[in-house]
Design an enzyme around this catalytic site. Structure first.
Site, mmCIF file in Angstrom:
data_model
loop_
_atom_site.group_PDB
_atom_site.id
_atom_site.type_symbol
_atom_site.label_atom_id
_atom_site.label_comp_id
_atom_site.label_asym_id
_atom_site.label_seq_id
_atom_site.Cartn_x
_atom_site.Cartn_y
_atom_site.Cartn_z
ATOM 1 N N GLN A 115 -31.550 -40.070 29.097
ATOM 2 C CA GLN A 115 -31.813 -39.109 28.026
ATOM 3 C C GLN A 115 -31.332 -39.653 26.672
ATOM 4 O O GLN A 115 -31.938 -39.364 25.647
ATOM 5 C CB GLN A 115 -31.173 -37.764 28.365
ATOM 6 C CG GLN A 115 -31.697 -36.590 27.544
ATOM 7 C CD GLN A 115 -33.154 -36.242 27.834
ATOM 8 O OE1 GLN A 115 -33.658 -36.524 28.918
ATOM 9 N NE2 GLN A 115 -33.844 -35.663 26.868
ATOM 10 N N ALA A 135 -34.507 -32.695 24.478
ATOM 11 C CA ALA A 135 -33.105 -32.289 24.539
ATOM 12 C C ALA A 135 -32.196 -33.445 24.170
ATOM 13 O O ALA A 135 -32.512 -34.607 24.418
ATOM 14 C CB ALA A 135 -32.775 -31.812 25.934
ATOM 15 N N ASP A 184 -41.149 -31.909 35.237
ATOM 16 C CA ASP A 184 -42.407 -31.696 34.538
ATOM 17 C C ASP A 184 -43.525 -31.940 35.540
ATOM 18 O O ASP A 184 -43.540 -32.967 36.215
ATOM 19 C CB ASP A 184 -42.540 -32.673 33.361
ATOM 20 C CG ASP A 184 -41.427 -32.464 32.343
ATOM 21 O OD1 ASP A 184 -40.912 -31.333 32.285
ATOM 22 O OD2 ASP A 184 -41.076 -33.422 31.650
ATOM 23 N N GLU A 200 -43.640 -24.877 27.047
ATOM 24 C CA GLU A 200 -43.865 -26.021 27.937
ATOM 25 C C GLU A 200 -44.363 -25.514 29.288
ATOM 26 O O GLU A 200 -43.563 -25.267 30.192
ATOM 27 C CB GLU A 200 -42.569 -26.822 28.136
ATOM 28 C CG GLU A 200 -42.137 -27.602 26.910
ATOM 29 C CD GLU A 200 -41.033 -28.619 27.219
ATOM 30 O OE1 GLU A 200 -40.679 -28.805 28.411
ATOM 31 O OE2 GLU A 200 -40.537 -29.229 26.262
ATOM 32 N N HIS A 210 -42.992 -27.481 32.455
ATOM 33 C CA HIS A 210 -41.575 -27.684 32.796
ATOM 34 C C HIS A 210 -41.080 -26.547 33.707
ATOM 35 O O HIS A 210 -40.916 -25.414 33.267
ATOM 36 C CB HIS A 210 -40.735 -27.756 31.515
ATOM 37 C CG HIS A 210 -39.274 -27.994 31.764
ATOM 38 N ND1 HIS A 210 -38.670 -29.219 31.557
ATOM 39 C CD2 HIS A 210 -38.303 -27.176 32.231
ATOM 40 C CE1 HIS A 210 -37.384 -29.126 31.865
ATOM 41 N NE2 HIS A 210 -37.135 -27.891 32.285
HETATM 42 ZN ZN LIG Z 1 -39.287 -31.163 31.094
#
Ligand SMILES: [Zn+2]
Length: 460
Positions: free
Chosen positions: A347, A368, A382, A425, A428
């Site tokens: 990330q 994020a 996802d 989203e 997600h």
């Molecule tokens: Zn996601």
């Protein structure tokens, strides 16, 4: 006299050599022509091409013909065949198809023997694959086809594929490095024990086949219709007394008897109507991780420690996903994990790339910060495609309507940016368990933040 004889011998050698060279040329040319003729003829009839070598040597003429006349071409390799877009049918395509038997070294698969197929140039470009199964698989009526991504993420691509005359067909997907075909036998049936209900009362029997990824998870029930009624796994008491529900599989040799005690109806029935109300914040912290109602919370307010790493999507996520994937496939909907677990370090790279590209403010609306991504929990993924093209696809519509039944929520619903801190989203999904997912669904598709009344904003 002597000189003349010698000259004659040299002539003869050259002559014999020329004939020999010509014959060799004819043989090679002949074999090549025959191979190509065979390829050419079979393609003309839209049949399959049988190959004898690992590399297809196609004449320009054949290649042009294929590319001009056909959308798809099927190539048979040994006993298996691959269907691909004719544009890929080019000279010197490497067609070695690596098919081998191996045990699946994963806890959930219990070392069951499978047929593996490794991806190569040919498979990558193909759309369909037809595989001849070995006996240990074709003796079953149906088998499961799995794909492996990034060497470790296992996803069920096609559940219960029908075996037809020792063969199966399935659609390939370029996201996977390896496919494997297997049959996971059901080993036992579990359920809630000692069911005590009253006449008119309902109870979920919580019946499960173990392992949870068994190829056949559908069961049959035998019971006394005077005593109870059954709707799926939900039993309703009809008459006071004791009875047994016999649950069994017609395919795997497993069964279970569930004893039910039914008591008389009580006169005053308490009404447990009324919709669940939005609760007070009940957040609590343990080992630096925030929870509410037993579920882990990660958003812009609550982060995970750097070191938190479940090593991939968790078993509970995958179990629920497989269940949902099977159900979706019955509706003609194909679901797969496009992006699952992401470590803290991953990330960091991802977020920095976005900040560099769009600036921090913009990046914060869709990506994020490290430690603040739900993907680090191993409980979020996802599905199919993580971009706006996914919105309004049959897959997105199906997920929106059904995902709660399997314990998932659309974590960032439409029009809820003010609560979640993220734009819509539809891809997600977050696993929260069936109970909570249903409550949130019944509350009208609200976000976790609204349901439990907590915030999602970065401190700076
Ligand atoms: Zn996601």
């Amino acid at each position: 006299m002597r000189k003349r004889r010698k000259r004659l011998r040299i002539d003869r050698i050259i002559y014999v050599f020329a004939i020999f060279a010509f014959i060799v040329f004819l043989i090679i040319f002949g074999i090549k022509s025959l191979l190509n003729l065979r390829i050419y003829n079979s393609i003309k009839n839209k049949g399959s091409v049988r190959l004898f070598k690992q590399t297809v040597n196609v004449w320009k003429k054949t290649e042009t013909y294929v590319n001009d006349k056909l959308d798809e071409v099927t190539i048979t390799y040994g006993k298996n065949s691959v269907t691909m877009d004719s544009n890929y049918f080019k000279n010197g395509l490497n067609i070695k198809l690596n098919v081998y038997k191996k045990n699946i070294d994963e806890p959930l698969f219990d070392n069951v023997k499978s047929l593996y197929i490794d991806k190569n140039e040919l498979l990558e470009k193909s759309s369909k694959l037809k595989v001849k199964l070995p006996r240990f698989l074709y003796k079953h009526e149906n088998v499961d086809v799995y794909g492996i991504r990034n060497k470790k993420e296992i996803v069920l691509l096609a559940p219960k594929v029908k075996v037809e005359n020792k063969y199966i067909d399935f659609k390939t997907n370029s996201n996977y490095d390896t496919y494997f075909i297997t049959y996971i036998p059901g080993k036992s049936i579990s359920s809630g024990n000692n069911i005590n209900i009253r006449v008119g009362e309902k109870r979920d029997l919580n019946i499960k086949v173990n392992p949870s990824n068994s190829t056949y998870r559908d069961l049959k029930y035998k019971y006394d219709k005077k005593m109870v009624s059954l709707n799926g796994d939900i039993v309703t008491g009809k008459k006071a007394g004791k009875t047994t529900i016999h649950v069994y599989s017609t395919i795997d040799d497993i069964s279970k008897d569930i004893d039910i005690t039914i008591k008389k109806k009580v006169k005053e029935v308490v009404k447990e109507e009324k919709k669940e109300e939005v609760k007070e914040t009940g957040l609590y912290e343990k080992d630096g991780i925030t929870y509410v109602d037993g579920i882990m919370i990660v958003n812009k307010t609550y982060s995970l420690p750097k070191t938190y790493n479940p090593g991939g999507l968790t078993d509970e996520f995958m179990d629920a996903f497989y269940e949902m994937q099977s159900a979706a496939s019955l509706d003609g909907i194909s679901l797969f994990v496009a992006s699952g677990f992401r470590s803290y370090e991953y990330q960091v790279d991802l977020y920095n790339t976005y900040v560099k590209r769009d600036g921090k403010e913009a990046a914060d609306t869709y990506s994020a910060r490290p430690g603040y991504s739900e993907h680090q929990t191993g409980l979020a993924a996802d599905i199919n495609a993580a971009d706006s093209s996914f919105e309004d696809t049959p897959e997105a519509i199906w997920l929106d309507k059904n995902c709660y039944k399997y314990g998932f929520v659309i974590r960032f619903p439409k029009g809820k940016e003010a609560y979640t801190g993220y734009t819509y989203e539809p891809w997600h999904l977050r696993y929260v368990g069936k109970d909570i997912a249903k409550k949130i669904h019944d509350a009208g598709g609200i976000s976790l933040e609204e349901y439990y009344n907590f915030t999602s904003t970065y401190k700076d």
